[in-house]
Design a protein around this motif. Structure first.
Motif, mmCIF file in Angstrom:
data_model
loop_
_atom_site.group_PDB
_atom_site.id
_atom_site.type_symbol
_atom_site.label_atom_id
_atom_site.label_comp_id
_atom_site.label_asym_id
_atom_site.label_seq_id
_atom_site.Cartn_x
_atom_site.Cartn_y
_atom_site.Cartn_z
ATOM 1 N N ILE A 1 12.104 -0.413 -7.392
ATOM 2 C CA ILE A 1 12.189 -0.919 -8.619
ATOM 3 C C ILE A 1 11.303 -0.192 -9.453
ATOM 4 O O ILE A 1 11.673 0.640 -10.622
ATOM 5 N N GLY A 2 10.141 0.163 -8.861
ATOM 6 C CA GLY A 2 9.197 0.890 -9.831
ATOM 7 C C GLY A 2 9.353 2.516 -9.892
ATOM 8 O O GLY A 2 8.932 3.134 -10.775
ATOM 9 N N GLN A 3 10.429 2.887 -9.099
ATOM 10 C CA GLN A 3 10.736 4.198 -9.044
ATOM 11 C C GLN A 3 11.938 4.594 -10.034
ATOM 12 O O GLN A 3 12.120 5.679 -10.397
ATOM 13 N N VAL A 4 12.763 3.321 -10.467
ATOM 14 C CA VAL A 4 13.844 3.670 -11.371
ATOM 15 C C VAL A 4 13.853 3.074 -12.707
ATOM 16 O O VAL A 4 14.702 3.219 -13.295
ATOM 17 N N MET A 5 12.805 2.340 -12.944
ATOM 18 C CA MET A 5 12.442 1.598 -14.023
ATOM 19 C C MET A 5 11.320 2.005 -14.836
ATOM 20 O O MET A 5 10.425 2.543 -14.001
ATOM 21 N N ALA A 6 11.404 1.972 -15.970
ATOM 22 C CA ALA A 6 10.121 2.200 -16.931
ATOM 23 C C ALA A 6 9.140 1.062 -16.483
ATOM 24 O O ALA A 6 9.363 0.035 -16.096
ATOM 25 N N PRO A 7 7.979 1.417 -16.457
ATOM 26 C CA PRO A 7 6.800 0.447 -16.065
ATOM 27 C C PRO A 7 6.874 -1.018 -16.638
ATOM 28 O O PRO A 7 6.826 -1.973 -15.879
ATOM 29 N N ALA A 8 7.103 -1.173 -17.896
ATOM 30 C CA ALA A 8 7.114 -2.606 -18.552
ATOM 31 C C ALA A 8 8.467 -3.256 -18.013
ATOM 32 O O ALA A 8 8.347 -4.425 -17.709
ATOM 33 N N GLN A 9 9.653 -2.205 -17.645
ATOM 34 C CA GLN A 9 10.682 -3.070 -17.359
ATOM 35 C C GLN A 9 10.523 -3.340 -15.801
ATOM 36 O O GLN A 9 11.115 -4.689 -15.440
ATOM 37 N N ALA A 10 9.859 -2.674 -15.108
ATOM 38 C CA ALA A 10 9.857 -2.962 -13.647
ATOM 39 C C ALA A 10 8.890 -4.271 -13.533
ATOM 40 O O ALA A 10 8.887 -4.932 -12.573
ATOM 41 N N ALA A 11 7.799 -4.194 -14.470
ATOM 42 C CA ALA A 11 6.868 -5.532 -14.260
ATOM 43 C C ALA A 11 7.664 -6.674 -14.755
ATOM 44 O O ALA A 11 7.254 -7.771 -13.980
ATOM 45 N N ARG A 12 8.635 -6.617 -15.603
ATOM 46 C CA ARG A 12 9.424 -7.717 -16.043
ATOM 47 C C ARG A 12 10.236 -8.349 -14.833
ATOM 48 O O ARG A 12 10.408 -9.600 -14.552
ATOM 49 N N VAL A 13 10.781 -7.413 -14.147
ATOM 50 C CA VAL A 13 11.512 -7.735 -13.044
ATOM 51 C C VAL A 13 10.706 -8.240 -11.699
ATOM 52 O O VAL A 13 11.278 -9.252 -11.241
ATOM 53 N N THR A 14 9.803 -7.472 -11.503
ATOM 54 C CA THR A 14 8.840 -8.174 -10.596
ATOM 55 C C THR A 14 8.260 -9.526 -10.924
ATOM 56 O O THR A 14 8.406 -10.176 -9.870
ATOM 57 N N GLN A 15 7.991 -9.939 -11.977
ATOM 58 C CA GLN A 15 7.501 -11.322 -12.458
ATOM 59 C C GLN A 15 8.719 -12.224 -12.167
ATOM 60 O O GLN A 15 8.735 -13.556 -11.754
ATOM 61 N N ALA A 16 10.064 -11.943 -12.767
ATOM 62 C CA ALA A 16 10.943 -12.644 -12.724
ATOM 63 C C ALA A 16 11.463 -13.016 -11.016
ATOM 64 O O ALA A 16 11.819 -14.108 -10.977
ATOM 65 N N LEU A 17 11.298 -11.886 -10.187
ATOM 66 C CA LEU A 17 11.557 -12.339 -8.889
ATOM 67 C C LEU A 17 10.611 -13.358 -8.288
ATOM 68 O O LEU A 17 10.913 -13.927 -7.429
ATOM 69 N N THR A 18 9.209 -13.255 -8.838
ATOM 70 C CA THR A 18 8.223 -14.082 -8.189
ATOM 71 C C THR A 18 8.363 -15.478 -8.967
ATOM 72 O O THR A 18 7.673 -16.470 -8.532
ATOM 73 N N GLY A 19 8.861 -15.504 -10.006
ATOM 74 C CA GLY A 19 8.837 -16.770 -10.982
ATOM 75 C C GLY A 19 9.456 -18.220 -10.386
ATOM 76 O O GLY A 19 10.408 -17.838 -9.559
ATOM 77 N N ARG A 20 9.261 -19.284 -10.814
ATOM 78 C CA ARG A 20 10.211 -20.316 -10.541
ATOM 79 C C ARG A 20 11.075 -20.571 -11.987
ATOM 80 O O ARG A 20 10.409 -20.546 -12.892
ATOM 81 N N ALA A 21 12.424 -20.845 -11.845
ATOM 82 C CA ALA A 21 13.262 -21.045 -12.887
ATOM 83 C C ALA A 21 12.801 -22.359 -13.597
ATOM 84 O O ALA A 21 12.640 -23.178 -13.133
ATOM 85 N N VAL A 22 12.869 -22.303 -14.842
ATOM 86 C CA VAL A 22 12.957 -23.293 -15.896
ATOM 87 C C VAL A 22 13.982 -23.457 -16.651
ATOM 88 O O VAL A 22 14.881 -22.550 -16.944
ATOM 89 N N PRO A 23 14.524 -24.632 -16.995
ATOM 90 C CA PRO A 23 15.678 -24.943 -17.869
ATOM 91 C C PRO A 23 15.770 -24.408 -19.095
ATOM 92 O O PRO A 23 14.695 -24.732 -19.658
ATOM 93 N N LEU A 24 16.645 -23.730 -19.602
ATOM 94 C CA LEU A 24 16.735 -23.443 -20.820
ATOM 95 C C LEU A 24 17.229 -24.606 -22.043
ATOM 96 O O LEU A 24 18.239 -25.309 -21.360
#
Length: 143
Positions: free
Chosen positions: A112-135
């Motif tokens: 992910i960090g190789q193919v995405m801009a740093p802010a985009q990669a950080a967003r994905v990394t956080q989403a992968l570790t997060g717990r889903a909350v309902p909208l």
């Protein structure tokens, strides 16, 4: 009746509605937009008064052909105005797919960090570790 004090000057904040979709191996679905460097999660801006989960689903379908019912948020990302207007990004849980979507590709998490801009990669990394909350929409779960 709307309170005129609250509607006198609406704040300017772009709402980004993104979708995290993974394949059975856990790789992340990314698209390659013409207007940005690097790959990004499928998604885009909501239209005025468009519900964020509907905007995310609309962009996901337009960019990949995938149809998803999006009800849970994995990450919320706020960015102050810089070269773009102030924006709030919601990353929705798009689940797992077994097919190969049109116009997109799966990327292993370790790359992910190789193919995405740093802010985009950080967003994905956080989403992968997060717990889903309902909208919620007006206090009710989004359908």
């Amino acid at each position: 009746m709307p309170d005129p004090r609250l509607h006198a000057e609406a704040p300017v904040c772009r709402l980004g509605c993104l979708v995290l979709v993974r394949d059975v191996r856990g790789d992340v679905l990314l698209v390659d937009p013409d207007h940005l460097d690097g790959l990004i999660l499928p998604g885009g801006a909501a239209r005025p008064d468009e519900a964020p989960h509907e905007a995310a689903a609309r962009h996901l379908f337009a960019q990949t052909g995938l149809v998803r019912r999006l009800t849970h948020v994995l990450a919320v990302d706020f960015a102050c105005a810089d070269r773009y207007p102030q924006r709030l990004g919601l990353v929705f849980d798009g689940g797992v797919t077994g097919g190969r979507p049109i116009g997109a590709r799966f990327v292993p998490v370790r790359r992910i960090g190789q193919v995405m801009a740093p802010a985009q990669a950080a967003r994905v990394t956080q989403a992968l570790t997060g717990r889903a909350v309902p909208l919620l929409l007006h206090g009710q779960r989004a359908a």
